[in-house]
Design a protein around this motif. Structure first.
Motif, PDB file in Angstrom:
ATOM      1  N   LEU A  31       3.319  11.862  -2.818  1.00  0.00           N
ATOM      2  CA  LEU A  31       3.434  13.290  -2.171  1.00  0.00           C
ATOM      3  C   LEU A  31       4.470  13.424  -0.654  1.00  0.00           C
ATOM      4  O   LEU A  31       4.121  12.583  -0.288  1.00  0.00           O
ATOM      5  CB  LEU A  31       2.055  13.828  -2.345  1.00  0.00           C
ATOM      6  CG  LEU A  31       1.815  14.835  -1.293  1.00  0.00           C
ATOM      7  CD1 LEU A  31       2.139  16.280  -2.638  1.00  0.00           C
ATOM      8  CD2 LEU A  31       0.433  15.397  -1.070  1.00  0.00           C
ATOM      9  N   ARG A  32       5.511  14.248  -0.651  1.00  0.00           N
ATOM     10  CA  ARG A  32       5.957  14.372   0.188  1.00  0.00           C
ATOM     11  C   ARG A  32       6.180  16.073   1.179  1.00  0.00           C
ATOM     12  O   ARG A  32       6.547  15.807   2.423  1.00  0.00           O
ATOM     13  CB  ARG A  32       7.703  14.861  -0.265  1.00  0.00           C
ATOM     14  CG  ARG A  32       8.140  13.545  -0.829  1.00  0.00           C
ATOM     15  CD  ARG A  32       9.378  14.073  -1.440  1.00  0.00           C
ATOM     16  NE  ARG A  32       9.035  14.553  -2.152  1.00  0.00           N
ATOM     17  CZ  ARG A  32      10.443  15.409  -3.178  1.00  0.00           C
ATOM     18  NH1 ARG A  32      11.477  15.110  -2.805  1.00  0.00           N
ATOM     19  NH2 ARG A  32      10.227  15.775  -3.930  1.00  0.00           N
ATOM     20  N   PHE A  47      -2.303  13.596  -6.399  1.00  0.00           N
ATOM     21  CA  PHE A  47      -0.840  13.271  -5.522  1.00  0.00           C
ATOM     22  C   PHE A  47      -1.667  11.941  -4.455  1.00  0.00           C
ATOM     23  O   PHE A  47      -3.059  12.037  -3.991  1.00  0.00           O
ATOM     24  CB  PHE A  47      -0.816  14.037  -5.195  1.00  0.00           C
ATOM     25  CG  PHE A  47      -0.120  15.291  -5.836  1.00  0.00           C
ATOM     26  CD1 PHE A  47       1.083  15.230  -6.120  1.00  0.00           C
ATOM     27  CD2 PHE A  47      -0.835  15.900  -6.967  1.00  0.00           C
ATOM     28  CE1 PHE A  47       1.230  16.524  -7.596  1.00  0.00           C
ATOM     29  CE2 PHE A  47      -0.944  16.954  -7.922  1.00  0.00           C
ATOM     30  CZ  PHE A  47       0.339  17.114  -7.751  1.00  0.00           C
ATOM     31  N   ALA A  48      -0.431  10.961  -4.286  1.00  0.00           N
ATOM     32  CA  ALA A  48      -0.689  10.212  -2.601  1.00  0.00           C
ATOM     33  C   ALA A  48       0.645  10.256  -1.726  1.00  0.00           C
ATOM     34  O   ALA A  48       1.313  10.678  -1.956  1.00  0.00           O
ATOM     35  CB  ALA A  48      -0.825   8.642  -3.106  1.00  0.00           C
ATOM     36  N   VAL A  49       0.157  10.484  -0.596  1.00  0.00           N
ATOM     37  CA  VAL A  49       0.957  10.161  -0.061  1.00  0.00           C
ATOM     38  C   VAL A  49       1.995   8.808   0.968  1.00  0.00           C
ATOM     39  O   VAL A  49       0.443   8.472   1.454  1.00  0.00           O
ATOM     40  CB  VAL A  49       0.593  10.986   2.028  1.00  0.00           C
ATOM     41  CG1 VAL A  49       1.183  11.112   2.766  1.00  0.00           C
ATOM     42  CG2 VAL A  49       0.391  12.052   1.208  1.00  0.00           C
ATOM     43  N   ILE A  98       0.684   4.848  -5.715  1.00  0.00           N
ATOM     44  CA  ILE A  98       1.430   5.078  -6.355  1.00  0.00           C
ATOM     45  C   ILE A  98       2.063   4.205  -7.592  1.00  0.00           C
ATOM     46  O   ILE A  98       3.373   4.463  -8.301  1.00  0.00           O
ATOM     47  CB  ILE A  98       2.295   5.559  -5.202  1.00  0.00           C
ATOM     48  CG1 ILE A  98       2.102   7.149  -4.596  1.00  0.00           C
ATOM     49  CG2 ILE A  98       4.604   5.705  -5.472  1.00  0.00           C
ATOM     50  CD1 ILE A  98       2.158   6.836  -3.085  1.00  0.00           C
ATOM     51  N   ARG A  99       2.201   3.540  -7.114  1.00  0.00           N
ATOM     52  CA  ARG A  99       2.549   2.354  -7.733  1.00  0.00           C
ATOM     53  C   ARG A  99       1.687   2.707  -8.791  1.00  0.00           C
ATOM     54  O   ARG A  99       2.749   2.241 -10.160  1.00  0.00           O
ATOM     55  CB  ARG A  99       2.125   0.344  -7.464  1.00  0.00           C
ATOM     56  CG  ARG A  99       1.875  -0.389  -8.072  1.00  0.00           C
ATOM     57  CD  ARG A  99       1.500  -1.651  -7.767  1.00  0.00           C
ATOM     58  NE  ARG A  99       0.333  -1.182  -7.997  1.00  0.00           N
ATOM     59  CZ  ARG A  99      -0.940  -2.409  -7.812  1.00  0.00           C
ATOM     60  NH1 ARG A  99      -0.698  -3.628  -6.972  1.00  0.00           N
ATOM     61  NH2 ARG A  99      -1.409  -2.251  -7.872  1.00  0.00           N
ATOM     62  N   VAL A 135      -4.301  12.783  -2.079  1.00  0.00           N
ATOM     63  CA  VAL A 135      -4.822  11.419  -1.094  1.00  0.00           C
ATOM     64  C   VAL A 135      -3.882  11.300  -0.066  1.00  0.00           C
ATOM     65  O   VAL A 135      -2.746  10.953  -0.016  1.00  0.00           O
ATOM     66  CB  VAL A 135      -5.173  10.723  -1.598  1.00  0.00           C
ATOM     67  CG1 VAL A 135      -6.215   9.302   0.134  1.00  0.00           C
ATOM     68  CG2 VAL A 135      -6.483  10.635  -3.313  1.00  0.00           C
ATOM     69  N   VAL A 136      -4.636  11.505   1.087  1.00  0.00           N
ATOM     70  CA  VAL A 136      -3.726  11.286   1.996  1.00  0.00           C
ATOM     71  C   VAL A 136      -3.225   9.986   2.879  1.00  0.00           C
ATOM     72  O   VAL A 136      -2.044   9.632   2.863  1.00  0.00           O
ATOM     73  CB  VAL A 136      -3.746  12.466   3.377  1.00  0.00           C
ATOM     74  CG1 VAL A 136      -2.843  12.190   4.826  1.00  0.00           C
ATOM     75  CG2 VAL A 136      -4.165  13.883   2.645  1.00  0.00           C
ATOM     76  N   GLU A 137      -4.568   9.073   3.082  1.00  0.00           N
ATOM     77  CA  GLU A 137      -3.976   7.913   3.704  1.00  0.00           C
ATOM     78  C   GLU A 137      -5.314   7.431   3.180  1.00  0.00           C
ATOM     79  O   GLU A 137      -6.720   8.088   2.978  1.00  0.00           O
ATOM     80  CB  GLU A 137      -4.989   7.869   5.321  1.00  0.00           C
ATOM     81  CG  GLU A 137      -3.274   8.671   5.896  1.00  0.00           C
ATOM     82  CD  GLU A 137      -3.337   8.031   7.975  1.00  0.00           C
ATOM     83  OE1 GLU A 137      -2.526   8.145   8.287  1.00  0.00           O
ATOM     84  OE2 GLU A 137      -3.816   8.127   7.627  1.00  0.00           O
ATOM     85  N   ALA A 138      -5.636   5.850   2.446  1.00  0.00           N
ATOM     86  CA  ALA A 138      -6.816   5.649   2.211  1.00  0.00           C
ATOM     87  C   ALA A 138      -6.418   4.294   2.130  1.00  0.00           C
ATOM     88  O   ALA A 138      -5.368   2.927   1.324  1.00  0.00           O
ATOM     89  CB  ALA A 138      -7.453   6.018   0.435  1.00  0.00           C
TER      90      ALA A 138
END
Length: 367
Positions: A264-265, A239-241, A257-258, A215-218
């Protein structure tokens, strides 16, 4: 043809399809008893899907070049077959060999930021060069960037409507390129224009096809976040950015992420985690020919609710809904039914257009 006719019959969703196949052994036998079962459940004048409707869908699929993938056949995606509610039938347009490779989903906001679009393109391009097939939903923003960057290495677009209906229309050219160089997939009938209620069902296919979902943006309440939640339920890696706390487009990613998603970097973060994950569906040499649709359904998901019980539950839901919105959790408490049973049928009824879902998840009856 009998599989398609059963699945296109009114009130027969994925759960009911598998239940009927379990009970009666074949789609043809299930069709024979379906009107009687519906009548016993209070459905008067029930009719199964007319044969000409199915013939028209098959004819149009042949003209557009779409092929049917049926649950249990050797060309059906193995990972998708493992989820609790796999589509009995998929329409595929393009290169079906992509289904045998390593899939990673990339999803995110439609109103993506320039940084988000750059991240999507970078992830998609580099993962593609490392052998990953990029799966997404052809939506504006992050999805579009991911597909574009993976056209040369392999990409799969999962449609909410018919596999022949590109949505949004601004992605018509991209959709045509994916049909030529990648793959388009949908469980929806050919020619169906997508509606809002179709997208949650589409999202489970995106995550179900994939080993991992990025997930890049949400936003805090978004389809991308729903896809990630479905991925977790299906046992996929998520994975999340991360993003700035003041940017609403990052709220969903920061929450993931929390709650335990992998931060994800860059592409290597995905590749290193996947390298350590066992993969029962790793690509293997194809030593057998694809099989056509059969009447026997190999190892279908177990479902204990009969069609009559499903129809009764639908009626109970309708009896408690009106045009005034009702919170979903309140409806579940009122019904005194297991939450998992109610939520699965709410999704099916929403797809059928029997109920409406408003902001905040409130439900109302369609009049």
């Amino acid at each position: 043809m009998s599989w398609l006719r059963l699945l296109r019959s009114r009130r027969v969703g994925v759960t009911t399809f598998f239940r009927l196949m379990n009970e009666h052994g074949s789609a043809a036998d299930a069709l024979d008893v379906l009107p009687e079962i519906a009548q016993a459940a209070g459905e008067q004048d029930y009719q199964i899907c007319p044969l000409p409707v199915v013939e028209q869908e098959l004819d149009w699929a042949a003209k557009t070049g779409a092929v049917m993938l049926t649950y249990g056949s050797s060309d059906y995606p193995a990972r998708l077959a493992d989820i609790p509610d796999p589509p009995p039938i998929l329409w595929a347009l393009g290169d079906t060999s992509l289904l045998t490779r390593f899939p990673t989903a990339i999803v995110g906001a439609r109103n993506a930021s320039s940084l988000g679009l750059r991240m999507s393109r970078r992830l998609s391009g580099e993962l593609g060069r490392e052998g990953q097939v990029i799966v997404s939903g052809l939506a504006r923003g992050i999805d579009t960037a991911a597909h574009q960057a993976a056209l040369e290495t392999g990409t799969i677009a999962v449609f909410a409507g018919g596999v022949d209906v590109v949505y949004p229309s601004e992605n018509t050219v991209l959709g045509e390129e994916i049909a030529r160089a990648g793959l388009r997939l949908s469980e929806a009938p050919m020619g169906l224009s997508p509606q809002a209620r179709h997208f949650p069902r589409r999202n489970r296919i995106i995550s179900g096809l994939s080993r991992a979902v990025v997930v890049v943006e949400a936003a805090a309440k978004s389809g991308s976040l729903m896809t990630a939640e479905m991925a977790l339920e299906q046992g996929r890696e998520v994975f999340a950015v991360p993003g700035h706390p003041f940017d609403a487009r990052s709220a969903g990613c920061n929450r993931l992420i929390r709650d335990g998603a992998t931060l994800l970097r860059g592409p290597q973060d995905v590749l290193s985690v996947l390298a350590e994950m066992p993969d029962a569906h790793a690509p293997q040499p194809d030593m057998s020919e694809n099989v056509a649709e059969t009447e026997q359904l190999p190892a279908p998901p177990v479902e204990t609710r009969t069609l009559a019980e499903t129809l009764q539950l639908h009626q109970m839901i309708l009896d408690r809904l009106d045009t005034a919105p009702l919170p979903e959790d309140q409806l579940i408490r009122d019904l005194s039914q297991p939450a998992s049973d109610v939520t699965s049928e709410l999704t099916q009824m929403e797809m059928e257009g029997a109920i409406l879902r408003g902001p905040g998840g409130v439900l109302s009856r369609k009049h």
